[in-house]
Design an enzyme around this catalytic site. Structure first.
Site, short mmCIF file in Angstrom:
data_model
loop_
_atom_site.label_atom_id
_atom_site.label_comp_id
_atom_site.label_asym_id
_atom_site.label_seq_id
_atom_site.Cartn_x
_atom_site.Cartn_y
_atom_site.Cartn_z
N LYS A 69 0.81 -1.23 0.00
CA LYS A 69 0.00 0.00 0.00
C LYS A 69 0.84 1.27 0.00
O LYS A 69 0.38 2.33 -0.46
CB LYS A 69 -0.94 0.00 1.21
CG LYS A 69 -2.12 -0.95 1.11
CD LYS A 69 -3.12 -0.49 0.08
CE LYS A 69 -4.39 -1.31 0.04
NZ LYS A 69 -5.35 -0.96 1.07
N ASP A 114 -8.54 0.56 6.70
CA ASP A 114 -8.74 -0.69 7.41
C ASP A 114 -7.40 -1.29 7.80
O ASP A 114 -7.30 -2.45 8.18
CB ASP A 114 -9.55 -1.68 6.56
CG ASP A 114 -9.08 -1.72 5.11
OD1 ASP A 114 -7.88 -1.47 4.87
OD2 ASP A 114 -9.90 -1.99 4.22
#
Length: 385
Positions: A69, A114
């Site tokens: 990410k 998340d």
């Protein structure tokens, strides 16, 4: 609970997928510790699937973090800050040059997450000398929250799920609080698009690693789906390859993209989404990712938590430490192998998008297999912290 299912995509139109970009690569090379992550041969997985080969892009340690990410978060942060400063990439080409321009700026970065995206935004804030506010859903495990706090960010835990965290982050936007989200909504599309662009560096690495190893291009590419940013990047990397069949994978409890395909357009599913595949617990597809995801994948499949856990154990047998979301791509192929028609001529690519970001759960699922194979799970604690 819904049963796993396979959905053929009536919207499949690979010629409509956005071309892959190489723009983020130069900036990524300016980040401390940049290096390509490994592409790993996985013979045990190949045997289980009954295919010629399985190769795993292992994203368990990317730029000192346990997930891919940071590639999207770093590029999107860079572009958001350039726009705020009214500067060009030529004027500020590197991380160090950007940090120098931001001294005493009073800017705060903000993201809903998340887990991995928010931690990556917090890391970028720390590298740039900025503060960060990260909004997380109420069911996030404490280990992931603590990892974000250890980056120096403040963490707000809200009641509800990921979509609720997104709404809260949007409320905080101001002249000095800049939102770096990996999903889009009406009026907010550029930063999530930059997140997708940022993942292109990983796709370029994969293509180069296949060439360097003398491997033929994959015939099957599996990509797990949350809001769709990662899946859109994979579509851009492989949808135009005529021999590559793309398979999108979601939890049965968080199948917003598969449901949207069935409905013929972006659909929000009821919450909460509570799969152990925490990075995929999303109820609404990203509107900026939707065109590439809906056009780029021939097939979408859904899997249960236990099927993801099975894939985690199988990856461990091939020496890959993969978290719950990271193993989902392989889990989808294992669950639907026969329906997908996988065979001995297939070359499979899966991307393990994260390492053991919840070590307690990882050990509970994979611990015995890891011990038998002398897998040192502790090596990932450095990346996790």
């Amino acid at each position: 609970m819904r049963e796993p299912r396979l959905v053929s995509n009536p919207l499949y139109a690979p010629s409509q997928v956005t071309p892959r970009t190489a723009e983020p690569s130069h900036f990524h090379h300016s980040l401390p510790g940049y290096a390509p992550t490994p592409l790993i041969d996985a013979p045990h997985a190949a045997q289980r699937l009954g295919v010629a080969s399985v190769h795993v892009k292992d994203e368990s340690a990317r730029l000192g973090m346990p997930s891919f990410k940071v590639l999207g978060a770093s590029w999107a942060t860079y572009r958001v800050l350039l726009r705020h400063l009214g500067a060009t990439r030529e004027e500020i080409p590197t991380l160090d040059a950007l940090a120098a321009r931001l001294t005493n700026s009073g800017i705060r970065l903000c993201a809903a997450t998340d887990g991995n995206h928010g931690r990556a935004v917090a890391r970028m804030a720390r590298l740039l000398g900025l503060s960060a506010a990260i909004i997380v859903p109420g069911d996030m495990v404490g280990e992931r929250i603590e990892a974000i706090r250890e980056e120096g960010a403040t963490v707000e835990v809200i009641e509800g799920g990921y979509d609720d965290a997104i709404r809260r982050s949007a409320e905080l936007a101001s002249e000095t609080t800049l939102i770096v989200s990996d999903t889009s909504w009406d009026g907010y599309v550029d930063p999530p698009g930059w997140v997708i662009d940022g993942y292109s560096t990983m796709l370029s690495e994969i293509r180069q690693q296949f060439r360097d190893a003398g491997l033929s291009a994959p015939t099957i590419v599996a990509a797990q789906i949350g809001v769709g940013a990662f899946a859109a990047a994979v579509a851009r990397g492989f949808a135009t390859e005529s021999q590559a069949r793309l398979v999108g994978v979601e939890p049965t409890q968080a199948d917003c993209v598969t449901s949207s395909i069935e409905q013929g357009g972006v659909t929000t599913i009821p919450g909460p989404q509570l799969s152990i595949m925490a990075g995929l617990n999303c109820g609404t597809p990203s509107i900026i990712a939707w065109p590439d995801v809906s056009a780029g994948y021939q097939t979408f499949v859904t899997i249960t938590d236990e099927q993801a856990a099975d894939a985690m154990r199988l990856l461990a047998s091939d020496g890959v430490v993969s978290g719950e979301s990271g193993a989902a791509g392989l889990g989808g192929l294992l669950c639907h192998r026969d329906e997908l028609g996988l065979g001995p001529d297939d070359s499979v690519l899966v991307i393990s998008t994260e390492g053991a970001t919840d070590l307690q759960n990882y050990r509970a699922i994979v611990g015995d297999a890891a011990a038998r194979l002398d897998l040192d799970v502790h090596q990932h604690e450095g990346a996790l912290r």
